[in-house]
Scaffold this motif. Structure first.
Motif, short mmCIF file in Angstrom:
data_model
loop_
_atom_site.label_atom_id
_atom_site.label_comp_id
_atom_site.label_asym_id
_atom_site.label_seq_id
_atom_site.Cartn_x
_atom_site.Cartn_y
_atom_site.Cartn_z
N ASN A 1 0.70 -1.33 -0.05
CA ASN A 1 0.12 -0.04 0.17
C ASN A 1 0.96 1.20 0.08
O ASN A 1 0.60 2.21 -0.62
N ARG A 2 1.90 1.26 0.64
CA ARG A 2 2.88 2.30 0.85
C ARG A 2 3.44 2.78 -0.52
O ARG A 2 3.57 3.80 -1.31
N ILE A 3 4.01 1.70 -1.10
CA ILE A 3 4.60 1.73 -2.52
C ILE A 3 3.49 2.15 -3.44
O ILE A 3 3.77 2.90 -4.25
N ASP A 4 2.23 1.51 -3.39
CA ASP A 4 1.06 1.91 -4.42
C ASP A 4 1.20 3.66 -4.24
O ASP A 4 0.73 4.30 -5.12
N ASP A 5 1.03 3.99 -2.84
CA ASP A 5 0.84 5.44 -2.79
C ASP A 5 1.87 6.26 -3.44
O ASP A 5 1.73 7.19 -3.90
N VAL A 6 3.21 5.78 -3.24
CA VAL A 6 4.28 6.63 -3.71
C VAL A 6 4.04 6.44 -5.05
O VAL A 6 4.34 7.66 -5.87
N ILE A 7 3.87 5.40 -5.67
CA ILE A 7 3.89 5.38 -7.36
C ILE A 7 2.70 6.54 -7.82
O ILE A 7 2.96 7.08 -8.62
N SER A 8 1.45 6.61 -6.81
CA SER A 8 0.30 7.22 -7.55
C SER A 8 0.68 8.85 -7.28
O SER A 8 0.10 9.53 -8.14
N GLN A 9 1.53 9.18 -6.44
CA GLN A 9 1.81 10.56 -6.17
C GLN A 9 2.98 10.89 -7.42
O GLN A 9 2.85 12.16 -7.51
N GLY A 10 3.34 9.93 -7.85
CA GLY A 10 4.58 10.37 -8.85
C GLY A 10 5.70 10.93 -8.37
O GLY A 10 6.01 11.38 -7.45
N ARG A 11 6.68 11.26 -9.66
CA ARG A 11 8.10 11.42 -9.34
C ARG A 11 7.98 12.62 -8.84
O ARG A 11 9.15 13.29 -7.77
N GLU A 12 7.35 13.70 -9.33
CA GLU A 12 7.17 15.18 -8.73
C GLU A 12 7.17 15.33 -7.38
O GLU A 12 7.73 16.23 -6.79
N ALA A 13 6.54 14.48 -6.69
CA ALA A 13 6.09 14.67 -5.37
C ALA A 13 7.21 13.87 -4.55
O ALA A 13 7.15 13.88 -3.01
N PHE A 14 8.00 13.11 -4.92
CA PHE A 14 9.09 12.27 -4.19
C PHE A 14 10.18 13.14 -4.19
O PHE A 14 11.34 13.28 -4.83
N ALA A 15 10.45 13.95 -2.94
CA ALA A 15 11.64 14.35 -2.44
C ALA A 15 11.79 14.42 -1.14
O ALA A 15 10.92 14.14 -0.33
N GLY B 1 11.82 14.79 2.68
CA GLY B 1 11.08 15.44 3.66
C GLY B 1 9.50 15.36 3.10
O GLY B 1 8.53 15.80 3.82
N SER B 2 9.17 14.92 1.78
CA SER B 2 7.85 14.88 1.44
C SER B 2 7.07 13.52 2.02
O SER B 2 7.77 12.68 2.42
N GLU B 3 5.89 13.41 1.77
CA GLU B 3 4.96 12.35 2.59
C GLU B 3 5.24 11.03 1.69
O GLU B 3 5.64 10.24 1.98
N SER B 4 5.46 11.51 0.29
CA SER B 4 5.81 10.09 -0.77
C SER B 4 7.15 9.53 -0.13
O SER B 4 7.31 8.47 -0.17
N TYR B 5 8.11 10.31 -0.14
CA TYR B 5 9.44 9.99 0.30
C TYR B 5 9.41 9.09 1.61
O TYR B 5 10.07 8.27 1.70
N ASP B 6 8.60 9.96 2.66
CA ASP B 6 8.60 9.26 3.79
C ASP B 6 8.14 7.83 3.82
O ASP B 6 8.35 6.75 4.49
N ARG B 7 7.04 7.73 3.40
CA ARG B 7 6.38 6.40 2.86
C ARG B 7 7.10 5.56 2.39
O ARG B 7 7.07 4.42 2.53
N ALA B 8 7.99 5.94 1.18
CA ALA B 8 8.88 4.81 0.66
C ALA B 8 10.09 4.41 1.73
O ALA B 8 10.17 3.12 1.64
N ILE B 9 10.50 5.28 2.49
CA ILE B 9 11.28 4.92 3.39
C ILE B 9 10.64 3.78 4.68
O ILE B 9 11.15 2.84 4.74
N VAL B 10 9.43 4.05 4.88
CA VAL B 10 8.76 3.17 5.83
C VAL B 10 8.54 1.82 5.05
O VAL B 10 8.71 0.63 5.70
N ALA B 11 8.34 1.71 3.79
CA ALA B 11 8.07 0.43 2.99
C ALA B 11 9.36 -0.19 3.15
O ALA B 11 9.39 -1.44 3.46
N VAL B 12 10.60 0.50 2.87
CA VAL B 12 11.80 -0.37 2.97
C VAL B 12 12.10 -0.61 4.32
O VAL B 12 12.63 -1.90 4.38
#
Length: 102
Positions: A6-20, A22-33
């Motif tokens: 689910n976390r990975i799906d959220d990261v993908i759905s937010q797109g590369r632009e949102a992935f930086a 400190g962003s929610e997307s980046y933090d979700r990716a960290i938690v997934a890993v």
């Protein structure tokens, strides 16, 4: 597993632009890993998972986890991390899912 997916799906759905950093997307990716890496800390309990994960993949997941936990997010290459989370991890999780269904 589904929380990781689910976390990975959220990261993908937010797109590369949102992935930086400190962003929610980046933090979700960290938690997934972090959660994925924790599966490998108990080899007896999760041995069926380890059977479908290569040694190189396991080292990569563990290394990413260690960078995030000990050196900080700033030490990560955001582009490599993005590709890992959005391309490599979904495939890895699909293989783990398939192995646990067999």
């Amino acid at each position: 597993m589904s929380r990781i997916e689910n976390r990975i799906d959220d990261v993908i759905s937010q797109g590369r632009e949102a992935f930086a950093e400190g962003s929610e997307s980046y933090d979700r990716a960290i938690v997934a890993v972090l959660r994925l890496a924790s599966l490998f800390e108990e080899e007896k309990r999760f041995s069926e998972f380890l059977a479908v994960v290569t040694a190189e993949e396991r080292r990569g997941i563990t290394t990413t986890r260690n960078i995030a936990a000990h050196r900080g997010y700033g030490a990560m290459n955001a582009e490599v991390f993005w590709r890992t989370v959005t391309e490599l991890l979904p495939d890895l999780l699909a293989r783990i899912r398939a192995a646990t269904r067999a």
